[in-house]
Design a protein around this motif. Structure first.
Motif, PDB file in Angstrom:
ATOM      1  N   PRO A 278     -10.640   7.710  -5.535  1.00  0.00           N
ATOM      2  CA  PRO A 278     -10.276   6.197  -5.358  1.00  0.00           C
ATOM      3  C   PRO A 278     -10.404   5.505  -6.680  1.00  0.00           C
ATOM      4  O   PRO A 278     -11.043   6.104  -7.634  1.00  0.00           O
ATOM      5  N   GLY A 279      -9.757   4.146  -7.120  1.00  0.00           N
ATOM      6  CA  GLY A 279      -8.973   3.736  -7.988  1.00  0.00           C
ATOM      7  C   GLY A 279      -9.751   2.264  -7.776  1.00  0.00           C
ATOM      8  O   GLY A 279     -10.408   1.982  -7.053  1.00  0.00           O
ATOM      9  N   GLY A 280      -8.527   1.572  -8.095  1.00  0.00           N
ATOM     10  CA  GLY A 280      -8.895   0.033  -7.539  1.00  0.00           C
ATOM     11  C   GLY A 280      -8.379  -0.403  -6.031  1.00  0.00           C
ATOM     12  O   GLY A 280      -8.247   0.523  -4.881  1.00  0.00           O
ATOM     13  N   ILE A 281     -10.111  -1.139  -5.424  1.00  0.00           N
ATOM     14  CA  ILE A 281      -9.207  -1.470  -4.056  1.00  0.00           C
ATOM     15  C   ILE A 281      -9.740  -3.241  -3.805  1.00  0.00           C
ATOM     16  O   ILE A 281     -10.667  -3.437  -4.810  1.00  0.00           O
ATOM     17  N   LEU A 282      -9.163  -3.529  -2.769  1.00  0.00           N
ATOM     18  CA  LEU A 282      -9.110  -5.113  -2.502  1.00  0.00           C
ATOM     19  C   LEU A 282      -9.508  -5.225  -1.323  1.00  0.00           C
ATOM     20  O   LEU A 282      -8.704  -4.132  -0.391  1.00  0.00           O
ATOM     21  N   PHE A 283      -9.946  -6.623  -0.663  1.00  0.00           N
ATOM     22  CA  PHE A 283      -9.444  -7.026   0.696  1.00  0.00           C
ATOM     23  C   PHE A 283      -8.761  -7.888   0.446  1.00  0.00           C
ATOM     24  O   PHE A 283      -8.389  -9.126   0.351  1.00  0.00           O
ATOM     25  N   TYR A 284      -7.232  -7.953   1.214  1.00  0.00           N
ATOM     26  CA  TYR A 284      -6.306  -8.328   1.402  1.00  0.00           C
ATOM     27  C   TYR A 284      -6.534 -10.208   1.872  1.00  0.00           C
ATOM     28  O   TYR A 284      -6.734  -9.831   2.947  1.00  0.00           O
ATOM     29  N   THR A 285      -5.783 -11.209   1.873  1.00  0.00           N
ATOM     30  CA  THR A 285      -6.095 -12.362   1.601  1.00  0.00           C
ATOM     31  C   THR A 285      -4.909 -12.808   1.767  1.00  0.00           C
ATOM     32  O   THR A 285      -4.849 -14.125   2.333  1.00  0.00           O
ATOM     33  N   GLY A 286      -4.384 -12.514   1.796  1.00  0.00           N
ATOM     34  CA  GLY A 286      -2.682 -13.702   1.843  1.00  0.00           C
ATOM     35  C   GLY A 286      -2.079 -13.189   2.392  1.00  0.00           C
ATOM     36  O   GLY A 286      -2.548 -13.105   3.761  1.00  0.00           O
ATOM     37  N   ASP A 287      -1.093 -14.216   2.579  1.00  0.00           N
ATOM     38  CA  ASP A 287       0.250 -14.087   3.966  1.00  0.00           C
ATOM     39  C   ASP A 287       1.101 -13.264   3.773  1.00  0.00           C
ATOM     40  O   ASP A 287       2.272 -13.786   4.911  1.00  0.00           O
ATOM     41  N   LYS A 288       1.676 -12.257   2.862  1.00  0.00           N
ATOM     42  CA  LYS A 288       2.833 -11.814   2.598  1.00  0.00           C
ATOM     43  C   LYS A 288       2.978 -10.917   3.011  1.00  0.00           C
ATOM     44  O   LYS A 288       4.077  -9.847   3.510  1.00  0.00           O
ATOM     45  N   PHE A 289       1.357 -10.166   3.790  1.00  0.00           N
ATOM     46  CA  PHE A 289       1.520  -8.632   4.608  1.00  0.00           C
ATOM     47  C   PHE A 289       0.821  -9.105   5.326  1.00  0.00           C
ATOM     48  O   PHE A 289      -0.262  -9.640   6.271  1.00  0.00           O
ATOM     49  N   ASP A 290       1.248  -8.186   6.688  1.00  0.00           N
ATOM     50  CA  ASP A 290       0.485  -8.568   7.488  1.00  0.00           C
ATOM     51  C   ASP A 290       0.140  -6.941   8.043  1.00  0.00           C
ATOM     52  O   ASP A 290       0.699  -6.131   9.170  1.00  0.00           O
ATOM     53  N   PHE A 291      -0.855  -6.618   7.560  1.00  0.00           N
ATOM     54  CA  PHE A 291      -1.605  -5.406   7.435  1.00  0.00           C
ATOM     55  C   PHE A 291      -3.145  -4.455   8.501  1.00  0.00           C
ATOM     56  O   PHE A 291      -3.087  -6.254   9.242  1.00  0.00           O
ATOM     57  N   GLU A 292      -2.460  -4.368   8.783  1.00  0.00           N
ATOM     58  CA  GLU A 292      -3.657  -4.135  10.418  1.00  0.00           C
ATOM     59  C   GLU A 292      -5.288  -3.463  10.174  1.00  0.00           C
ATOM     60  O   GLU A 292      -6.177  -4.451  10.381  1.00  0.00           O
ATOM     61  N   PHE A 293      -4.983  -3.296   8.862  1.00  0.00           N
ATOM     62  CA  PHE A 293      -6.534  -3.648   8.495  1.00  0.00           C
ATOM     63  C   PHE A 293      -6.566  -3.583   7.142  1.00  0.00           C
ATOM     64  O   PHE A 293      -5.670  -3.592   6.260  1.00  0.00           O
ATOM     65  N   PRO A 294      -7.528  -4.672   6.339  1.00  0.00           N
ATOM     66  CA  PRO A 294      -7.634  -5.168   5.018  1.00  0.00           C
ATOM     67  C   PRO A 294      -7.716  -4.972   4.140  1.00  0.00           C
ATOM     68  O   PRO A 294      -7.569  -5.548   3.154  1.00  0.00           O
ATOM     69  N   PHE A 295      -8.113  -3.596   4.432  1.00  0.00           N
ATOM     70  CA  PHE A 295      -9.261  -3.057   2.941  1.00  0.00           C
ATOM     71  C   PHE A 295      -7.946  -2.102   2.604  1.00  0.00           C
ATOM     72  O   PHE A 295      -7.522  -1.187   3.075  1.00  0.00           O
ATOM     73  N   ILE A 296      -7.809  -2.177   1.152  1.00  0.00           N
ATOM     74  CA  ILE A 296      -6.751  -2.089   0.766  1.00  0.00           C
ATOM     75  C   ILE A 296      -7.129  -0.335  -1.055  1.00  0.00           C
ATOM     76  O   ILE A 296      -8.123  -1.368  -1.546  1.00  0.00           O
ATOM     77  N   MET A 297      -6.640   0.607  -0.550  1.00  0.00           N
ATOM     78  CA  MET A 297      -7.875   0.807  -1.575  1.00  0.00           C
ATOM     79  C   MET A 297      -6.315   2.200  -2.501  1.00  0.00           C
ATOM     80  O   MET A 297      -5.505   3.131  -1.689  1.00  0.00           O
ATOM     81  N   ALA A 298      -6.366   2.392  -3.716  1.00  0.00           N
ATOM     82  CA  ALA A 298      -5.585   3.069  -4.987  1.00  0.00           C
ATOM     83  C   ALA A 298      -6.302   4.195  -4.938  1.00  0.00           C
ATOM     84  O   ALA A 298      -7.374   4.546  -4.789  1.00  0.00           O
ATOM     85  N   SER A 299      -5.032   5.746  -4.877  1.00  0.00           N
ATOM     86  CA  SER A 299      -5.871   6.617  -4.794  1.00  0.00           C
ATOM     87  C   SER A 299      -5.263   7.872  -6.520  1.00  0.00           C
ATOM     88  O   SER A 299      -3.697   7.221  -5.748  1.00  0.00           O
ATOM     89  N   MET A 300      -5.832   7.941  -6.706  1.00  0.00           N
ATOM     90  CA  MET A 300      -5.256   9.172  -7.864  1.00  0.00           C
ATOM     91  C   MET A 300      -4.919  10.512  -7.375  1.00  0.00           C
ATOM     92  O   MET A 300      -3.738  10.786  -7.538  1.00  0.00           O
ATOM     93  N   ARG A 301      -5.673  11.377  -6.767  1.00  0.00           N
ATOM     94  CA  ARG A 301      -5.471  12.873  -6.879  1.00  0.00           C
ATOM     95  C   ARG A 301      -4.312  13.090  -5.257  1.00  0.00           C
ATOM     96  O   ARG A 301      -4.227  13.628  -4.768  1.00  0.00           O
ATOM     97  N   ALA A 302      -4.691  11.399  -4.173  1.00  0.00           N
ATOM     98  CA  ALA A 302      -4.188  11.516  -2.915  1.00  0.00           C
ATOM     99  C   ALA A 302      -2.901  10.557  -3.443  1.00  0.00           C
ATOM    100  O   ALA A 302      -1.927  11.194  -2.571  1.00  0.00           O
ATOM    101  N   SER A 303      -2.427  10.764  -4.496  1.00  0.00           N
ATOM    102  CA  SER A 303      -0.921   9.555  -4.498  1.00  0.00           C
ATOM    103  C   SER A 303      -0.303   9.136  -3.813  1.00  0.00           C
ATOM    104  O   SER A 303       0.707   8.481  -3.272  1.00  0.00           O
ATOM    105  N   ASN A 304      -1.818   7.898  -3.555  1.00  0.00           N
ATOM    106  CA  ASN A 304      -1.514   6.605  -2.334  1.00  0.00           C
ATOM    107  C   ASN A 304      -1.720   6.010  -2.476  1.00  0.00           C
ATOM    108  O   ASN A 304      -2.787   5.781  -3.211  1.00  0.00           O
ATOM    109  N   LEU A 305      -1.753   4.638  -2.261  1.00  0.00           N
ATOM    110  CA  LEU A 305      -1.845   3.050  -2.492  1.00  0.00           C
ATOM    111  C   LEU A 305      -2.441   3.253  -0.096  1.00  0.00           C
ATOM    112  O   LEU A 305      -0.972   3.504   0.446  1.00  0.00           O
ATOM    113  N   TYR A 306      -3.560   2.775  -0.072  1.00  0.00           N
ATOM    114  CA  TYR A 306      -3.755   2.862   2.057  1.00  0.00           C
ATOM    115  C   TYR A 306      -4.523   2.117   2.163  1.00  0.00           C
ATOM    116  O   TYR A 306      -4.869   0.988   1.385  1.00  0.00           O
TER     117      TYR A 306
END
Length: 363
Positions: A278-306
């Motif tokens: 896991p890399g950077g993480i954040l709780f999204y608080t903006g209005d540009k995205f309608d995420f189902e879950f607000p916790f966002i996580m960068a991943s290096m080995r899994a090569s994804n933003l979740y």
């Protein structure tokens, strides 16, 4: 025979890199790799970054650290040719110029804070610098906190200001055999809490100590939710990466405990076995995205933003962005969009000709 084996390895590596970077199942297609190229979903703001580590976003500027000591500036979506600063950093695999954050009153005081690994008399140390910038140039640099034990592989290095306007710092262990993370008198393997000038807050959990929590291995990301709760992502030793809720004065177990099980330690909120880095993480608080879950996580080995749902656990992870290789850091800009950097030139990835990149995610 040796030449045939080497050629086969190269072919396999190339095929794997193509799959990692251009998988047809990507949730968001990456635009053609030209500077400032655009799609409906992603804008490439910068390319050819060299081992970038962390992002900080102001109103119209983005600051990116590169491990070898440079602070790059992207202003009004254009990468500036000259770095803001060139700092002397230690040449070790996972140390150097690491975390970066802006003072809560950055627009008034122009203070930038960075975490730097350096070598002195054959020993590795980490320190925190407070930089004053003016018109994208270094005006002054002051060491405000020093002599954090350093390592070739586990320095931590993530720094952020919390809702209380205190500076929080994640430090790593010097080695996996070290018990310094359990030593309250050591700065190794800790979350530190400091005033903006590097002094110790009077309301820290341990008297006259910068230590906020202990028992950490290699903190990599840090964020707060709407209720002011602090979360930290950290690397395990090849497995047992953790997402922890950090409570003042608590012990998170390393090296005696990994993830959970010890009666004297806090249990991890999430535990990843095998590792996803896991890399950077954040709780999204903006209005540009309608995420189902607000916790966002960068991943290096899994090569994804979740996006991740804590209640459902690991099975709930939903990919926001993939197909760009290793994802090192993610931040939310003042505009409500997400900004990410890739980490394909860090020695573990398969970089393409234009890596590494800074991206803005639009939807």
């Amino acid at each position: 025979m040796d030449k045939k084996i080497s050629a086969a390895v190269v072919v396999i590596a190339v095929v794997f890199s193509i799959f990692v970077l251009t998988s047809p199942s990507d949730p968001i297609p990456l635009p053609e790799p030209n500077s400032n190229s655009k799609s409906d979903s992603v804008i490439i703001l910068a390319e050819n970054l060299d081992k970038p580590r962390s992002i900080a976003v102001s109103d119209n500027r983005i600051f990116v650290t590169e491990k070898d000591g440079f602070i790059r500036v992207i202003e009004n979506d254009k990468q500036l040719e000259s770095p803001l600063a060139a700092l002397r950093s230690a040449n070790v695999f996972d140390g150097g110029l690491l975390g970066i954050t802006l003072h809560p009153n950055f627009l008034d005081n122009n203070y930038i804070y960075v975490f730097l690994t350096y070598e002195e008399n054959g020993n590795l140390w980490n320190k925190i610098l407070r930089i004053t910038e003016s018109e994208n140039k270094l005006k002054d640099a002051e060491t405000i906190f020093d002599k954090i034990p350093g390592s070739s592989f586990t320095n931590g290095g993530f720094i952020k200001f919390g809702p209380d306007e205190k500076l929080y710092v994640g430090t790593g262990t010097v080695s996996d055999s070290s018990h310094l993370p359990q030593d309250l008198n050591s700065l190794s393997g800790k979350i530190l809490r400091l005033n903006d000038d590097g002094t110790i807050p009077e309301d820290n959990p341990f008297s006259n100590s910068p230590v906020y929590s202990l028992g950490h291995r290699n903190p990599q990301g840090m964020t707060w939710d709407d209720n002011g709760n602090l979360y930290v992502a950290e690397f395990g030793p090849e497995k047992n990466d953790e997402i922890n809720v950090i409570l003042a004065g608590k012990n998170y177990g390393w090296p005696e405990q990994q993830c959970s099980g010890g009666t004297n330690f806090e249990n991890a909120l999430l535990c990843y076995d095998p590792s996803i880095e896991p890399g950077g993480i954040l709780f999204y608080t903006g209005d540009k995205f309608d995420f189902e879950f607000p916790f966002i996580m960068a991943s290096m080995r899994a090569s994804n933003l979740y996006q991740v749902d804590f209640e459902e656990g690991l099975s709930s992870q939903k990919s926001i962005l993939s197909g760009i290789g290793r994802v090192r850091d993610v931040v939310q800009g003042p505009d409500g969009y997400l900004y990410v950097i890739t980490s394909n030139t860090d020695g573990k990835g398969f970089p393409d000709a234009n890596d590494d990149k800074l991206l803005r995610i639009l939807k």
